[in-house]
Motif scaffolding. Sequence first.
Motif, PDB file in Angstrom:
ATOM      1  N   PHE A 108      44.209  27.403  28.521  1.00  0.00           N
ATOM      2  CA  PHE A 108      45.395  28.197  29.212  1.00  0.00           C
ATOM      3  C   PHE A 108      45.222  29.597  29.228  1.00  0.00           C
ATOM      4  N   MET A 109      44.932  30.271  28.337  1.00  0.00           N
ATOM      5  CA  MET A 109      44.501  31.859  28.123  1.00  0.00           C
ATOM      6  C   MET A 109      43.257  32.092  29.223  1.00  0.00           C
ATOM      7  N   ALA A 110      42.332  31.336  29.151  1.00  0.00           N
ATOM      8  CA  ALA A 110      41.261  31.512  29.988  1.00  0.00           C
ATOM      9  C   ALA A 110      41.760  31.398  31.343  1.00  0.00           C
ATOM     10  N   PHE A 111      42.493  30.716  31.770  1.00  0.00           N
ATOM     11  CA  PHE A 111      42.997  30.354  33.046  1.00  0.00           C
ATOM     12  C   PHE A 111      43.680  31.531  33.555  1.00  0.00           C
ATOM     13  N   PHE A 112      44.835  31.870  32.596  1.00  0.00           N
ATOM     14  CA  PHE A 112      45.730  33.154  33.060  1.00  0.00           C
ATOM     15  C   PHE A 112      44.725  34.338  33.017  1.00  0.00           C
ATOM     16  N   PHE A 113      44.084  34.564  32.441  1.00  0.00           N
ATOM     17  CA  PHE A 113      43.094  35.905  32.527  1.00  0.00           C
ATOM     18  C   PHE A 113      42.216  35.997  33.955  1.00  0.00           C
ATOM     19  N   VAL A 114      41.766  34.782  34.386  1.00  0.00           N
ATOM     20  CA  VAL A 114      41.004  34.687  35.482  1.00  0.00           C
ATOM     21  C   VAL A 114      41.856  34.785  36.730  1.00  0.00           C
ATOM     22  N   PHE A 115      42.892  33.812  36.595  1.00  0.00           N
ATOM     23  CA  PHE A 115      43.810  33.509  37.755  1.00  0.00           C
ATOM     24  C   PHE A 115      44.560  34.767  38.009  1.00  0.00           C
ATOM     25  N   MET A 116      44.832  35.833  37.170  1.00  0.00           N
ATOM     26  CA  MET A 116      45.524  36.805  37.483  1.00  0.00           C
ATOM     27  C   MET A 116      44.524  37.979  38.154  1.00  0.00           C
ATOM     28  N   ALA A 117      43.177  37.602  38.255  1.00  0.00           N
ATOM     29  CA  ALA A 117      42.436  38.402  38.941  1.00  0.00           C
ATOM     30  C   ALA A 117      42.364  37.743  40.383  1.00  0.00           C
ATOM     31  N   GLN A 118      42.330  36.432  40.345  1.00  0.00           N
ATOM     32  CA  GLN A 118      42.537  35.763  41.472  1.00  0.00           C
ATOM     33  C   GLN A 118      43.743  36.224  42.385  1.00  0.00           C
ATOM     34  N   VAL A 119      44.680  36.287  41.810  1.00  0.00           N
ATOM     35  CA  VAL A 119      45.895  36.899  42.524  1.00  0.00           C
ATOM     36  C   VAL A 119      45.760  38.262  43.083  1.00  0.00           C
ATOM     37  N   VAL A 120      45.113  39.080  42.368  1.00  0.00           N
ATOM     38  CA  VAL A 120      44.906  40.499  42.716  1.00  0.00           C
ATOM     39  C   VAL A 120      43.738  40.283  43.908  1.00  0.00           C
ATOM     40  N   ILE A 121      42.788  39.828  43.820  1.00  0.00           N
ATOM     41  CA  ILE A 121      41.653  39.614  44.631  1.00  0.00           C
ATOM     42  C   ILE A 121      42.581  38.926  46.255  1.00  0.00           C
ATOM     43  N   SER A 122      43.327  38.010  46.195  1.00  0.00           N
ATOM     44  CA  SER A 122      43.937  37.388  47.032  1.00  0.00           C
ATOM     45  C   SER A 122      44.736  38.504  47.758  1.00  0.00           C
ATOM     46  N   ILE A 123      45.639  39.249  47.208  1.00  0.00           N
ATOM     47  CA  ILE A 123      46.414  40.251  47.840  1.00  0.00           C
ATOM     48  C   ILE A 123      45.609  41.349  48.672  1.00  0.00           C
ATOM     49  N   ILE A 124      44.223  41.584  47.805  1.00  0.00           N
ATOM     50  CA  ILE A 124      43.341  42.478  48.646  1.00  0.00           C
ATOM     51  C   ILE A 124      42.744  42.147  49.813  1.00  0.00           C
ATOM     52  N   GLN A 125      42.448  40.691  49.782  1.00  0.00           N
ATOM     53  CA  GLN A 125      42.075  40.060  51.061  1.00  0.00           C
ATOM     54  C   GLN A 125      43.029  39.947  51.934  1.00  0.00           C
ATOM     55  N   SER A 126      44.351  39.511  51.738  1.00  0.00           N
ATOM     56  CA  SER A 126      45.287  39.594  52.908  1.00  0.00           C
ATOM     57  C   SER A 126      45.561  41.080  53.469  1.00  0.00           C
ATOM     58  N   VAL A 127      45.232  42.083  52.621  1.00  0.00           N
ATOM     59  CA  VAL A 127      45.533  43.530  53.251  1.00  0.00           C
ATOM     60  C   VAL A 127      44.324  43.839  54.218  1.00  0.00           C
ATOM     61  N   GLY A 128      43.123  43.235  53.843  1.00  0.00           N
ATOM     62  CA  GLY A 128      42.249  43.411  54.727  1.00  0.00           C
ATOM     63  C   GLY A 128      41.372  44.823  54.993  1.00  0.00           C
ATOM     64  N   ILE A 129      40.955  45.319  53.928  1.00  0.00           N
ATOM     65  CA  ILE A 129      40.202  46.656  54.027  1.00  0.00           C
ATOM     66  C   ILE A 129      39.066  46.548  54.729  1.00  0.00           C
ATOM     67  N   PRO A 130      38.670  47.374  55.842  1.00  0.00           N
ATOM     68  CA  PRO A 130      37.444  47.197  56.614  1.00  0.00           C
ATOM     69  C   PRO A 130      36.285  47.465  55.867  1.00  0.00           C
ATOM     70  N   GLY A 131      35.151  46.767  56.164  1.00  0.00           N
ATOM     71  CA  GLY A 131      33.981  46.883  55.314  1.00  0.00           C
ATOM     72  C   GLY A 131      33.928  45.969  53.982  1.00  0.00           C
ATOM     73  N   TRP A 132      35.009  45.187  53.689  1.00  0.00           N
ATOM     74  CA  TRP A 132      35.119  44.394  52.699  1.00  0.00           C
ATOM     75  C   TRP A 132      34.829  42.786  53.082  1.00  0.00           C
ATOM     76  N   GLY A 133      34.646  42.502  54.135  1.00  0.00           N
ATOM     77  CA  GLY A 133      34.246  41.209  54.760  1.00  0.00           C
ATOM     78  C   GLY A 133      35.401  40.308  54.775  1.00  0.00           C
ATOM     79  N   VAL A 134      36.357  40.654  54.802  1.00  0.00           N
ATOM     80  CA  VAL A 134      37.730  40.025  55.056  1.00  0.00           C
ATOM     81  C   VAL A 134      38.494  40.381  56.149  1.00  0.00           C
ATOM     82  N   CYS A 135      38.946  39.279  56.957  1.00  0.00           N
ATOM     83  CA  CYS A 135      40.040  39.473  58.048  1.00  0.00           C
ATOM     84  C   CYS A 135      41.643  39.911  57.583  1.00  0.00           C
ATOM     85  N   GLY A 136      41.730  40.958  56.885  1.00  0.00           N
ATOM     86  CA  GLY A 136      43.206  40.931  56.542  1.00  0.00           C
ATOM     87  C   GLY A 136      44.103  41.641  57.574  1.00  0.00           C
TER      88      GLY A 136
END
Length: 230
Positions: free
Chosen positions: A102-130
């Motif tokens: 459970f702790m391993a999941f929380f540690f990695v999945f919190m990073a996943q949430v942050v990455i998903s937010i960055i992807q939805s924002v869509g910074i040019p040059g990062w390879g995501v259509c946000g």
Amino acid sequence: MAENNFPPLPRFIPLKPCFYQDFNEIPEQRRSVCKRLYYLWILNSATLAVNLIGCLAWMCGGGGATNFGMAFLWLILFTPCSYVCWFRPIYKAFKTDSSFNFMAFFFVFMAQVVISIIQSVGIPGWGVCGWLATITFFSTNIGSAVVMLIPTIMFTAVAVLSFVALTKVHNFYRGSGGSLGKAQEEWATGAWKNPHVQQAAQQAAMGAAQGAMQQNQYSAAPTYNYDDPM
């Protein structure tokens, strides 16, 4: 030992599945949550694939090849890594009631949430259509921007659903009596990787769930007071 069955590769591919996955081995009260997380992983992988198409349209519209190359890396790296790094831990956690997983999941999945937010924002040059990249590109090429809008919406949905999933799993874990101290104890004793301990924990969790269900049934039954006079 059950034979590995995931990912379900075609027979003509000279590779064998690396994991065994069967939701029926997870206690029933946790099975639906685990399946939803699996569907979330599928949605995230599909979003990365659609993002590659969006970045192709971005490149064809004059946006350069850097974003397309980065989108390809996002797809081939994060699809398997997300499965191994956060879905497998939560699968094992639900299966064996393991605080360490459970702790391993929380540690990695919190990073996943942050990455998903960055992807939805869509910074040019990062390879995501946000949103930022898509809205900016409407003034350059409307057709390409419309195609880019599809993965943008999908990234936003993944970010929202990931945050909701993290909250629900955390509430479930705390409600079941889990804690950081319990995870540290599992790590110190090596119980998190002992198959016999895992099997015992799984049986205990299933027994507790069945007992709770029976208790709820008994408590829901009507009661009568025979001491009252007629």
